[in-house]
Design a protein around this motif. Sequence first.
Motif, PDB file in Angstrom:
ATOM      1  N   MET A   1       9.805   3.852   8.656  1.00 64.14           N
ATOM      2  CA  MET A   1       8.368   3.730   8.430  1.00 64.14           C
ATOM      3  C   MET A   1       7.581   4.216   9.644  1.00 64.14           C
ATOM      4  SD  MET A   1       8.273   2.727   5.355  1.00 64.14           S
ATOM      5  CE  MET A   1       6.551   2.287   5.125  1.00 64.14           C
ATOM      6  N   THR A   2       8.217   4.195  10.810  1.00 62.82           N
ATOM      7  CA  THR A   2       7.590   4.712  12.020  1.00 62.82           C
ATOM      8  C   THR A   2       7.935   6.173  12.246  1.00 62.82           C
ATOM      9  OG1 THR A   2       7.647   2.530  13.061  1.00 62.82           O
ATOM     10  CG2 THR A   2       7.421   4.430  14.521  1.00 62.82           C
ATOM     11  N   LEU A   3       9.200   6.542  11.998  1.00 57.61           N
ATOM     12  CA  LEU A   3       9.693   7.873  12.349  1.00 57.61           C
ATOM     13  C   LEU A   3       9.414   8.935  11.290  1.00 57.61           C
ATOM     14  CD1 LEU A   3      13.157   6.832  13.827  1.00 57.61           C
ATOM     15  CD2 LEU A   3      11.093   7.450  15.100  1.00 57.61           C
TER      16      LEU A   3
ATOM     17  N   ARG B   1      15.134 -10.760  -3.542  1.00 57.31           N
ATOM     18  CA  ARG B   1      13.684 -10.750  -3.398  1.00 57.31           C
ATOM     19  C   ARG B   1      13.101 -10.177  -4.677  1.00 57.31           C
ATOM     20  NH1 ARG B   1      15.188  -8.044   1.835  1.00 57.31           N
ATOM     21  NH2 ARG B   1      14.719  -9.459   3.558  1.00 57.31           N
ATOM     22  N   HIS B   2      12.440 -11.001  -5.465  1.00 54.86           N
ATOM     23  CA  HIS B   2      11.875 -10.528  -6.722  1.00 54.86           C
ATOM     24  C   HIS B   2      10.442 -10.025  -6.562  1.00 54.86           C
ATOM     25  CE1 HIS B   2      15.322 -11.718  -9.098  1.00 54.86           C
ATOM     26  NE2 HIS B   2      15.288 -12.913  -8.543  1.00 54.86           N
ATOM     27  N   ASP B   3       9.733 -10.543  -5.567  1.00 55.12           N
ATOM     28  CA  ASP B   3       8.361 -10.119  -5.333  1.00 55.12           C
ATOM     29  C   ASP B   3       8.368  -8.845  -4.494  1.00 55.12           C
ATOM     30  OD1 ASP B   3       5.704  -9.766  -4.501  1.00 55.12           O
ATOM     31  OD2 ASP B   3       5.324 -11.930  -4.499  1.00 55.12           O
ATOM     32  N   PRO B   4       7.810  -7.730  -5.006  1.00 56.81           N
ATOM     33  CA  PRO B   4       7.823  -6.481  -4.233  1.00 56.81           C
ATOM     34  C   PRO B   4       7.187  -6.591  -2.860  1.00 56.81           C
ATOM     35  CG  PRO B   4       7.219  -6.048  -6.512  1.00 56.81           C
ATOM     36  CD  PRO B   4       7.228  -7.549  -6.345  1.00 56.81           C
ATOM     37  N   ARG B   5       6.328  -7.582  -2.662  1.00 53.80           N
ATOM     38  CA  ARG B   5       5.742  -7.773  -1.338  1.00 53.80           C
ATOM     39  C   ARG B   5       6.773  -8.262  -0.331  1.00 53.80           C
ATOM     40  NH1 ARG B   5       0.842 -11.392  -3.516  1.00 53.80           N
ATOM     41  NH2 ARG B   5       2.669 -12.220  -4.622  1.00 53.80           N
ATOM     42  N   ASP B   6       7.898  -8.791  -0.836  1.00 49.49           N
ATOM     43  CA  ASP B   6       8.956  -9.297   0.038  1.00 49.49           C
ATOM     44  C   ASP B   6      10.075  -8.284   0.261  1.00 49.49           C
ATOM     45  OD1 ASP B   6       7.662 -11.742   0.262  1.00 49.49           O
ATOM     46  OD2 ASP B   6       8.668 -12.572  -1.496  1.00 49.49           O
ATOM     47  N   TYR B   7       9.973  -7.099  -0.361  1.00 58.65           N
ATOM     48  CA  TYR B   7      10.962  -6.059  -0.093  1.00 58.65           C
ATOM     49  C   TYR B   7      10.930  -5.704   1.396  1.00 58.65           C
ATOM     50  CZ  TYR B   7      11.211  -4.868  -5.155  1.00 58.65           C
ATOM     51  OH  TYR B   7      11.371  -4.876  -6.518  1.00 58.65           O
ATOM     52  N   ALA B   8      11.992  -5.086   1.862  1.00 54.37           N
ATOM     53  CA  ALA B   8      12.030  -4.617   3.247  1.00 54.37           C
ATOM     54  C   ALA B   8      12.375  -3.115   3.249  1.00 54.37           C
ATOM     55  CB  ALA B   8      13.055  -5.411   4.047  1.00 54.37           C
ATOM     56  N   PRO B   9      11.381  -2.249   3.483  1.00 53.63           N
ATOM     57  CA  PRO B   9       9.963  -2.525   3.716  1.00 53.63           C
ATOM     58  C   PRO B   9       9.242  -2.889   2.418  1.00 53.63           C
ATOM     59  CG  PRO B   9      10.355  -0.169   3.692  1.00 53.63           C
ATOM     60  CD  PRO B   9      11.693  -0.810   3.601  1.00 53.63           C
ATOM     61  N   PRO B  10       8.072  -3.548   2.522  1.00 55.72           N
ATOM     62  CA  PRO B  10       7.322  -3.947   1.323  1.00 55.72           C
ATOM     63  C   PRO B  10       6.955  -2.748   0.459  1.00 55.72           C
ATOM     64  CG  PRO B  10       6.476  -5.061   3.274  1.00 55.72           C
ATOM     65  CD  PRO B  10       7.429  -4.016   3.770  1.00 55.72           C
ATOM     66  N   LEU B  11       6.940  -2.970  -0.844  1.00 54.88           N
ATOM     67  CA  LEU B  11       6.680  -1.870  -1.772  1.00 54.88           C
ATOM     68  C   LEU B  11       5.324  -1.218  -1.506  1.00 54.88           C
ATOM     69  CD1 LEU B  11       7.445  -0.166  -4.209  1.00 54.88           C
ATOM     70  CD2 LEU B  11       6.535  -1.988  -5.681  1.00 54.88           C
ATOM     71  N   ASP B  12       4.299  -1.991  -1.251  1.00 58.41           N
ATOM     72  CA  ASP B  12       2.971  -1.409  -1.022  1.00 58.41           C
ATOM     73  C   ASP B  12       2.974  -0.481   0.188  1.00 58.41           C
ATOM     74  OD1 ASP B  12       1.891  -2.667  -3.202  1.00 58.41           O
ATOM     75  OD2 ASP B  12       0.960  -4.303  -2.073  1.00 58.41           O
ATOM     76  N   ASP B  13       3.746  -0.843   1.220  1.00 56.67           N
ATOM     77  CA  ASP B  13       3.805   0.012   2.407  1.00 56.67           C
ATOM     78  C   ASP B  13       4.493   1.336   2.081  1.00 56.67           C
ATOM     79  OD1 ASP B  13       2.648  -2.123   3.663  1.00 56.67           O
ATOM     80  OD2 ASP B  13       4.353  -2.613   4.940  1.00 56.67           O
TER      81      ASP B  13
ATOM     82  N   ALA C   1      11.511  19.355  -9.212  1.00 57.82           N
ATOM     83  CA  ALA C   1      10.106  19.345  -8.803  1.00 57.82           C
ATOM     84  C   ALA C   1       9.824  20.358  -7.690  1.00 57.82           C
ATOM     85  CB  ALA C   1       9.713  17.943  -8.340  1.00 57.82           C
ATOM     86  N   GLY C   2      10.846  21.108  -7.292  1.00 56.07           N
ATOM     87  CA  GLY C   2      10.661  22.112  -6.251  1.00 56.07           C
ATOM     88  C   GLY C   2      10.748  21.571  -4.845  1.00 56.07           C
ATOM     89  N   VAL C   3      11.198  20.326  -4.681  1.00 53.82           N
ATOM     90  CA  VAL C   3      11.342  19.732  -3.351  1.00 53.82           C
ATOM     91  C   VAL C   3      12.602  20.297  -2.694  1.00 53.82           C
ATOM     92  CG1 VAL C   3      11.731  17.586  -2.099  1.00 53.82           C
ATOM     93  CG2 VAL C   3      10.124  17.638  -4.026  1.00 53.82           C
ATOM     94  N   ARG C   4      12.516  20.625  -1.426  1.00 60.84           N
ATOM     95  CA  ARG C   4      13.666  21.188  -0.709  1.00 60.84           C
ATOM     96  C   ARG C   4      14.074  20.353   0.506  1.00 60.84           C
ATOM     97  NH1 ARG C   4      14.200  22.748  -4.778  1.00 60.84           N
ATOM     98  NH2 ARG C   4      14.122  24.866  -5.650  1.00 60.84           N
ATOM     99  N   ARG C   5      13.153  19.575   1.060  1.00 64.73           N
ATOM    100  CA  ARG C   5      13.460  18.716   2.218  1.00 64.73           C
ATOM    101  C   ARG C   5      13.066  17.287   1.884  1.00 64.73           C
ATOM    102  NH1 ARG C   5      10.087  21.539   6.813  1.00 64.73           N
ATOM    103  NH2 ARG C   5       8.644  21.587   5.057  1.00 64.73           N
ATOM    104  N   VAL C   6      14.032  16.381   1.959  1.00 67.55           N
ATOM    105  CA  VAL C   6      13.798  15.000   1.530  1.00 67.55           C
ATOM    106  C   VAL C   6      14.091  14.038   2.670  1.00 67.55           C
ATOM    107  CG1 VAL C   6      14.401  13.207  -0.135  1.00 67.55           C
ATOM    108  CG2 VAL C   6      14.467  15.620  -0.827  1.00 67.55           C
ATOM    109  N   HIS C   7      13.210  13.068   2.832  1.00 67.19           N
ATOM    110  CA  HIS C   7      13.486  11.920   3.692  1.00 67.19           C
ATOM    111  C   HIS C   7      14.040  10.787   2.823  1.00 67.19           C
ATOM    112  CE1 HIS C   7      11.704  13.874   6.986  1.00 67.19           C
ATOM    113  NE2 HIS C   7      10.485  13.349   6.982  1.00 67.19           N
ATOM    114  N   ASP C   8      15.217  10.290   3.171  1.00 68.87           N
ATOM    115  CA  ASP C   8      15.737   9.064   2.564  1.00 68.87           C
ATOM    116  C   ASP C   8      15.433   7.948   3.559  1.00 68.87           C
ATOM    117  OD1 ASP C   8      17.140   6.929   1.544  1.00 68.87           O
ATOM    118  OD2 ASP C   8      18.979   8.045   1.158  1.00 68.87           O
ATOM    119  N   LEU C   9      14.438   7.124   3.226  1.00 66.55           N
ATOM    120  CA  LEU C   9      13.930   6.152   4.197  1.00 66.55           C
ATOM    121  C   LEU C   9      14.887   5.008   4.459  1.00 66.55           C
ATOM    122  CD1 LEU C   9      10.177   5.785   3.151  1.00 66.55           C
ATOM    123  CD2 LEU C   9      11.247   7.471   4.659  1.00 66.55           C
ATOM    124  N   THR C  10      15.750   4.704   3.512  1.00 68.43           N
ATOM    125  CA  THR C  10      16.629   3.531   3.610  1.00 68.43           C
ATOM    126  C   THR C  10      18.027   3.961   3.192  1.00 68.43           C
ATOM    127  OG1 THR C  10      15.871   2.945   1.387  1.00 68.43           O
ATOM    128  CG2 THR C  10      14.827   1.802   3.217  1.00 68.43           C
ATOM    129  N   ALA C  11      18.702   4.687   4.057  1.00 70.82           N
ATOM    130  CA  ALA C  11      19.929   5.387   3.668  1.00 70.82           C
ATOM    131  C   ALA C  11      21.054   4.461   3.233  1.00 70.82           C
ATOM    132  CB  ALA C  11      20.399   6.270   4.826  1.00 70.82           C
TER     133      ALA C  11
END
Length: 392
Positions: A153-155, A177-189, A96-106
């Motif tokens: 999510m802050t940084l 956790r089956h409900d995405p709202r209970d993921y950490a961090p939540p899926l919607d966020d 997709a041409g991406v060169r710099r990636v943030h892995d939020l949950t390493a």
Amino acid sequence: MDAVSARLLVSPEGRALIDSLPPYDGARAITLGAELRAHGADPGLVAAALTQSRLRADAAAKFGDFASGMLFTQDGLEQATRLQVAAEHARRFRDAGVRRVHDLTAGIGADAMALAAMGLEVTAFEIDEATALIADHNLRHWDRARVVLGDAMTLAPQIEADGVFADPARRTARGRRHDPRDYAPPLDDVLALRERFPALGVKVGPAIDHSHVPTGVEAQWVSVDGSVVEAALWCGPLAQEPGHTALVIGADGAHRLAGTTDRADAGALGDYVYEPDGAVIRAGLVGELAHLTGTHLLDPTIAYLTSDSPLGSPFVRGYRILESMPFKVKPLAAALRARDVGTVDIKKRGVDVTPEQLRPQLRLQGSVRLTVIVTRVAGRRTALLAEPLAQQ
């Protein structure tokens, strides 16, 4: 694992001790630990090193030879992306041409390793200090990969990047956790980050309900060697084809199925029955597969396909039908004994049958091995005696 143990492991002494250990042998671990302590090794380091030896042995199934140079936490290993799947993730970003990636949950750094190996610049965020130390060790070979300790999510929004990947935690001490709202961090966020980072990929549980999949993204279910291992949502330029797709990875490579047909006609039992790969079923693409292969359903509510001719497809496991009968234990046992069957592989779908309870009721003593498929055919409980086709 706490940060103290992690620091011991990543120290020169810790790495040297781990690398000097013989292949893990659970029966000898206690004796080996006593020998190491008797020769003056730090007891805490010995315990941590032996745990790493065990985890490396377990990790070979996910990471192959790479496991021998990596460090792990128990939770990190269980939740880490398999090497070949992480490579597929990384290819998406590169293509997709991406060169710099943030892995939020390493986590232990599995996806960050694959991204870095693809030549991308990676910032891997990890909120747990011990896990961050482990990830930093695993990423030590790549100069363009760094680990940041803190809440992504802050940084992350404060640091420039072309794309973002996230694998939210879906487990607690009490289970998944089956409900995405209970993921950490939540899926919607996580999905809300698309406004800042359009090239966003999120690994989700394969049991995610289709109602939680946003429109305009590609939701892909992935299986490895026949087992469904994950689903992921790909947004913006990472979506190769918006909608539902299935990726089936096996010994012969990776195969992708996409489409929009989610329904298939049902018809008569043919000479062959095909079990769609679990990723195809989860993606709701059984109808697309039936259309692609010229097959039809055994029953409108059952995900088995059938035809009168053998089929070569990476998306199914096939069986040649030898005999079909109404499902009743005594007639089934008699039919199997007449074929000198002593071992049965029992598959069931759409029928309230427990293979572990059915198998001893058959009382088989022969020398032949067959597959018994217990399912519904045109609404009727049916037993199919079958032999597997060579995997295509």
